[in-house]
Design a protein around this motif. Structure first.
Motif, PDB file in Angstrom:
ATOM      1  N   ALA A   1       9.281  49.303 -79.073  1.00  0.00           N
ATOM      2  CA  ALA A   1       9.330  48.437 -77.887  1.00  0.00           C
ATOM      3  C   ALA A   1       8.629  49.091 -76.706  1.00  0.00           C
ATOM      4  N   ALA A   2       8.767  50.407 -76.575  1.00  0.00           N
ATOM      5  CA  ALA A   2       8.097  51.121 -75.484  1.00  0.00           C
ATOM      6  C   ALA A   2       6.581  51.060 -75.653  1.00  0.00           C
ATOM      7  N   ILE A   3       6.112  51.224 -76.884  1.00  0.00           N
ATOM      8  CA  ILE A   3       4.667  51.153 -77.141  1.00  0.00           C
ATOM      9  C   ILE A   3       4.150  49.742 -76.852  1.00  0.00           C
ATOM     10  N   ASP A   4       4.913  48.722 -77.265  1.00  0.00           N
ATOM     11  CA  ASP A   4       4.527  47.336 -76.978  1.00  0.00           C
ATOM     12  C   ASP A   4       4.363  47.117 -75.472  1.00  0.00           C
ATOM     13  N   ASN A   5       5.337  47.596 -74.698  1.00  0.00           N
ATOM     14  CA  ASN A   5       5.297  47.398 -73.248  1.00  0.00           C
ATOM     15  C   ASN A   5       4.102  48.108 -72.616  1.00  0.00           C
ATOM     16  N   ALA A   6       3.829  49.316 -73.087  1.00  0.00           N
ATOM     17  CA  ALA A   6       2.682  50.059 -72.559  1.00  0.00           C
ATOM     18  C   ALA A   6       1.375  49.332 -72.869  1.00  0.00           C
ATOM     19  N   LEU A   7       1.274  48.780 -74.084  1.00  0.00           N
ATOM     20  CA  LEU A   7       0.065  48.042 -74.459  1.00  0.00           C
ATOM     21  C   LEU A   7      -0.108  46.786 -73.605  1.00  0.00           C
ATOM     22  N   LYS A   8       0.998  46.110 -73.294  1.00  0.00           N
ATOM     23  CA  LYS A   8       0.913  44.914 -72.443  1.00  0.00           C
ATOM     24  C   LYS A   8       0.326  45.256 -71.079  1.00  0.00           C
ATOM     25  N   MET A   9       0.756  46.369 -70.525  1.00  0.00           N
ATOM     26  CA  MET A   9       0.233  46.763 -69.222  1.00  0.00           C
ATOM     27  C   MET A   9      -1.245  47.109 -69.326  1.00  0.00           C
ATOM     28  N   GLY A  10      -1.618  47.813 -70.380  1.00  0.00           N
ATOM     29  CA  GLY A  10      -3.018  48.158 -70.565  1.00  0.00           C
ATOM     30  C   GLY A  10      -3.903  46.933 -70.727  1.00  0.00           C
ATOM     31  N   LEU A  11      -3.442  45.953 -71.482  1.00  0.00           N
ATOM     32  CA  LEU A  11      -4.210  44.723 -71.659  1.00  0.00           C
ATOM     33  C   LEU A  11      -4.300  43.940 -70.354  1.00  0.00           C
ATOM     34  N   ALA A  12      -3.195  43.911 -69.593  1.00  0.00           N
ATOM     35  CA  ALA A  12      -3.188  43.170 -68.330  1.00  0.00           C
ATOM     36  C   ALA A  12      -4.173  43.762 -67.335  1.00  0.00           C
ATOM     37  N   LEU A  13      -4.395  45.073 -67.409  1.00  0.00           N
ATOM     38  CA  LEU A  13      -5.282  45.744 -66.467  1.00  0.00           C
ATOM     39  C   LEU A  13      -6.681  45.987 -67.048  1.00  0.00           C
ATOM     40  N   GLU A  14      -6.977  45.326 -68.156  1.00  0.00           N
ATOM     41  CA  GLU A  14      -8.307  45.366 -68.770  1.00  0.00           C
ATOM     42  C   GLU A  14      -8.722  46.782 -69.165  1.00  0.00           C
ATOM     43  N   CYS A  15      -7.779  47.531 -69.707  1.00  0.00           N
ATOM     44  CA  CYS A  15      -8.056  48.910 -70.120  1.00  0.00           C
ATOM     45  C   CYS A  15      -8.669  48.940 -71.520  1.00  0.00           C
ATOM     46  N   ASP A  16      -9.303  50.052 -71.838  1.00  0.00           N
ATOM     47  CA  ASP A  16      -9.738  50.327 -73.201  1.00  0.00           C
ATOM     48  C   ASP A  16      -8.557  50.955 -73.947  1.00  0.00           C
ATOM     49  N   ILE A  17      -8.172  50.347 -75.063  1.00  0.00           N
ATOM     50  CA  ILE A  17      -6.998  50.811 -75.811  1.00  0.00           C
ATOM     51  C   ILE A  17      -7.439  51.809 -76.886  1.00  0.00           C
ATOM     52  N   ARG A  18      -6.799  52.958 -76.893  1.00  0.00           N
ATOM     53  CA  ARG A  18      -7.127  53.991 -77.879  1.00  0.00           C
ATOM     54  C   ARG A  18      -6.475  53.658 -79.223  1.00  0.00           C
ATOM     55  N   THR A  19      -7.200  53.855 -80.290  1.00  0.00           N
ATOM     56  CA  THR A  19      -6.689  53.530 -81.627  1.00  0.00           C
ATOM     57  C   THR A  19      -5.736  54.606 -82.150  1.00  0.00           C
ATOM     58  N   VAL A  20      -6.116  55.863 -82.049  1.00  0.00           N
ATOM     59  CA  VAL A  20      -5.291  56.969 -82.558  1.00  0.00           C
ATOM     60  C   VAL A  20      -4.738  57.748 -81.370  1.00  0.00           C
ATOM     61  N   ASN A  21      -3.418  57.815 -81.266  1.00  0.00           N
ATOM     62  CA  ASN A  21      -2.765  58.423 -80.111  1.00  0.00           C
ATOM     63  C   ASN A  21      -1.861  59.565 -80.543  1.00  0.00           C
ATOM     64  N   HIS A  22      -2.071  60.726 -79.935  1.00  0.00           N
ATOM     65  CA  HIS A  22      -1.232  61.891 -80.207  1.00  0.00           C
ATOM     66  C   HIS A  22      -0.335  62.175 -79.005  1.00  0.00           C
ATOM     67  N   TYR A  23       0.787  62.807 -79.288  1.00  0.00           N
ATOM     68  CA  TYR A  23       1.694  63.238 -78.226  1.00  0.00           C
ATOM     69  C   TYR A  23       1.654  64.753 -78.123  1.00  0.00           C
ATOM     70  N   SER A  24       1.811  65.239 -76.879  1.00  0.00           N
ATOM     71  CA  SER A  24       1.774  66.680 -76.628  1.00  0.00           C
ATOM     72  C   SER A  24       3.049  67.124 -75.931  1.00  0.00           C
ATOM     73  N   ARG A  25       3.260  68.416 -75.960  1.00  0.00           N
ATOM     74  CA  ARG A  25       4.366  69.008 -75.221  1.00  0.00           C
ATOM     75  C   ARG A  25       3.815  69.655 -73.951  1.00  0.00           C
ATOM     76  N   LYS A  26       4.367  69.232 -72.817  1.00  0.00           N
ATOM     77  CA  LYS A  26       3.998  69.793 -71.519  1.00  0.00           C
ATOM     78  C   LYS A  26       5.090  70.804 -71.150  1.00  0.00           C
ATOM     79  N   ASN A  27       4.769  72.074 -71.242  1.00  0.00           N
ATOM     80  CA  ASN A  27       5.770  73.125 -71.112  1.00  0.00           C
ATOM     81  C   ASN A  27       5.915  73.604 -69.667  1.00  0.00           C
ATOM     82  N   TYR A  28       7.099  73.458 -69.139  1.00  0.00           N
ATOM     83  CA  TYR A  28       7.428  74.060 -67.843  1.00  0.00           C
ATOM     84  C   TYR A  28       8.946  74.090 -67.723  1.00  0.00           C
ATOM     85  N   PHE A  29       9.433  74.987 -66.894  1.00  0.00           N
ATOM     86  CA  PHE A  29      10.878  75.098 -66.731  1.00  0.00           C
ATOM     87  C   PHE A  29      11.314  74.416 -65.448  1.00  0.00           C
ATOM     88  N   TYR A  30      12.272  73.509 -65.586  1.00  0.00           N
ATOM     89  CA  TYR A  30      12.943  72.938 -64.432  1.00  0.00           C
ATOM     90  C   TYR A  30      14.332  72.533 -64.895  1.00  0.00           C
TER      91      TYR A  30
END
Length: 647
Positions: A221-250
């Protein structure tokens, strides 16, 4: 003694309002606000303001500061006294210049006498942070503060200072980062609930807390919502998407890293079209839209000695919208965030509530000399919990940075917060070095593949967007820009309008009802149109009765509509008969009323016959009043004209 001053500034933006203003005030007060040597007093009133001048724009003469003499009004003398640019630090020959509206109120014997709003005043010599605090304090207490010194009601009061336009030797460069909390039933990578307002640390699990041995999983559902926003704003949609870890302490980041998209954002490029004050539009380019998870929430005001952490928000699905540095003012930033909020509400991917933190905005602001190709040092401003505060924070920060550079200082790369009380920014932390987040691919999350079929399915489930509705409302329904803009501002109102006109195609009348009587009822009862007690069919029924001349518009709005809201199960036709509101078209009855009105206002009738044709509405209004709104307006108008023309 009261002095009347005329202030004029040569450096003012083309098209700005008049740059002169009369200021009434005591000399001591004036010296606190402006450099008095650069202001020309026009008149001196030792005993107070003459009554005959109250409320009028006057220019009785010039007062020479050196000789203390009053000179008669003279155009040549005024030209000789043309003022040089006002004082430091906000104004010298090349300093920042801006216009503000000025109202002057003179307090005497504890009674407030409004003299006049005199137009615009250029370049006041006190910090921007006082602008709205002066207005707010003045309205409540009749006092103001300048430089921390408190003045009493016996002085003149500056009221309603608002920035109107800005012109400097610098160019403003602004980029925004907007975090949108996605409306899903669970978090981005776990099944934890995301209900707002739950007790602290009750919507957590070993996965969202990052316990060893736990594995995250994608939220479709989160991916669907993100895609809706991208389509609404005429973005280029990436086919293969990776996730990364952003390391910091808080402290509010339980895993010690944040799952985000680093080098493979889901959406690239795109644009947002915003309206400008002059009626034109501007396209703000987007850099990217990427998905990530939210952090927890640190609460610093719940305990005297310790900061408390609530992890309920940790792991909530977000998208971050990053703009190119195309924004050049607080007004443009206001329009941009407004458009984003409207879009997320139309798409139903976020409620857009900035006060609750579901929509958050950070602004990156810098200034550089006009014509320069090198950006200035960037300052990030956070903690803006409303769209208005986004504008206020940017406006203040532009002037602060301009002042620093003009005084020979250096802009520090830092993160600043916004104080909504005194409307200023304050330093939170400096950015002396670039953070090394040590991004690397998350080994526990497989890449997300966006196929053409999947993207087409998401697109098919998207609603019509505001731009599409605006085009149809203005072109197909022939509505004005104003009517269409008001209707599309709220998705539910636009849909309600569509349902009404699908039953009865009286487009202008339907727009008037929704933006008029219905909106007033909703505001009075603090509800949205989706909670409105009357159906589109009932509103169409009222419009049909008015258009078929069975009831006057006055009777419909003032009597039938209120009665129907109290008895929503009834039909408009039934209540019309029950209340006896049917339009009276009997010419004999209406003629009788007209003769009564003309007999009561013989002087007005004579004035009409002598050429004051605007009085016609007075007579028709009186006829409608005597008929309790039941007389046919057209028949009443014709009858009034008939009898007025007989004499």
């Amino acid at each position: 003694m009261i002095l009347v001053y005329q202030v004029e500034c040569k450096k003012i933006k083309k098209g700005s309002p008049v740059s002169r203003v009369l200021f009434l005030g005591k000399p001591k007060l004036l010296s606190l606000i402006w450099d008095a040597t650069h202001i020309t007093p026009l008149s001196v009133y030792p005993s107070g303001l003459p009554k005959q001048l109250s409320g009028t724009l006057f220019d009785p003469g010039l007062f020479d500061l050196s000789t203390r003499k009053v000179y008669p009004n003279s155009e040549s003398l005024q030209n000789e006294w043309a003022l040089t640019p006002l004082f430091h630090p906000y104004l010298s020959k090349k300093a920042v210049s801006f216009s503000v509206t000025l109202s002057v109120i003179f307090y005497r014997s504890k009674k407030c006498l409004l003299i006049r709003k005199y137009g615009t005043l250029c370049c006041p010599d006190f910090p921007i942070r006082f602008y709205e605090s002066i207005e707010r304090t003045a309205k409540v207490k009749g006092t103001y503060e300048i430089g921390g010194k408190h003045k009493s009601r016996s002085h003149c009061l500056l009221l309603s200072l608002q920035i109107r336009s800005m012109e400097t030797q610098f160019e403003v460069v602004i980029g925004l980062e907007i975090h949108v909390q996605l409306q899903t039933n669970s978090k981005a990578f776990s099944s934890d609930s995301i209900e707002y307002g739950a007790s602290p640390n009750t919507q957590i699990s070993p996965i969202s807390l990052g316990h060893p041995g736990t594995l995250p999983m994608h939220n479709k559902a989160a991916i669907d919502n993100a895609l809706k926003m991208g389509l609404a704003l005429e973005c280029d949609i990436r086919t293969v998407n990776h996730y990364s870890r952003k390391n910091y302490f808080y402290a509010d980041l339980p895993k010690g890293y944040q799952i985000t998209q680093f080098d493979t954002p889901l959406c690239n490029h795109g644009q947002v079209r915003i309206p400008l004050a002059d009626g034109s539009v501007k396209d703000i380019r987007l850099t990217r839209i990427h998905m990530e998870e939210d952090t927890g929430k640190s609460m610093h005001d719940q305990d005297l000695y310790d900061t408390l952490i609530d992890f309920n928000r940790a792991g909530t699905a977000l998208i971050e919208i990053v703009t190119e540095p195309d924004i050049q003012s607080g007004e443009e930033a206001y329009a941009f965030v407004t458009e984003i909020r409207r879009l997320v509400r139309y798409l139903e991917i976020c409620d857009g509530n900035m006060e609750e933190g579901s929509l958050r905005c950070d602004a990156n602001i810098s200034i550089m000399p006009k014509g320069s190709k090198t950006f200035g040092t960037k300052v990030e401003v956070k903690n803006m919990n409303s769209i208005s505060n986004v504008k206020r924070a940017i406006d203040f920060e532009i002037l602060r940075q301009t002042d620093v550079i003009r005084s020979g200082g250096t802009i520090l790369g830092e993160t600043r917060g916004f104080n909504g009380t005194n409307l200023s920014t304050f330093s939170m932390r400096t950015k002396e070095t670039v953070n090394d987040y040590r991004f690397f691919p998350d080994p526990d999350l497989p890449p997300t593949i966006i196929s053409a079929a999947y993207l087409a399915d998401v697109r098919s489930r998207m609603p019509e967007l505001p731009a599409t509705l605006y085009t149809r409302f203005t072109k197909d329904y022939a509505l004005s820009h104003y009517d269409a803009s008001v209707l599309i501002d709220d998705k539910d109102s636009a849909l309600y309008f569509e349902k009404v006109v699908s039953i009865l195609p009286h487009y202008k009348q339907a727009a008037n009802w929704i933006t008029g009587s219905i909106r007033a009822y909703l505001n009075e009862n603090a509800m949205g149109i989706n909670e409105f007690v009357l159906s589109p069919k009932q509103i169409a029924g009222i419009i049909d009765l008015v258009e078929s001349n069975k009831i006057s518009h006055t009777a419909a709005t003032q009597q039938l509509f209120p009665a129907l809201t109290k008895d929503p199960e009834a039909s408009p036709e039934t209540l019309l008969k029950k209340l006896g509101l049917s339009t009276i078209t009997d010419t004999l009855f209406i003629d009788t009323l007209v003769l009564e009105v003309l007999a009561e206002f013989p002087d007005k009738a004579a004035a009409y016959r002598s050429g004051k044709l605007g009085l016609l509405g007075l007579f028709v209004g009186e006829v409608m009043k005597r008929s309790q709104g039941k007389a046919d307006p057209k028949t009443a108008n014709e009858s009034v004209k008939k009898f007025l023309d007989l004499h």
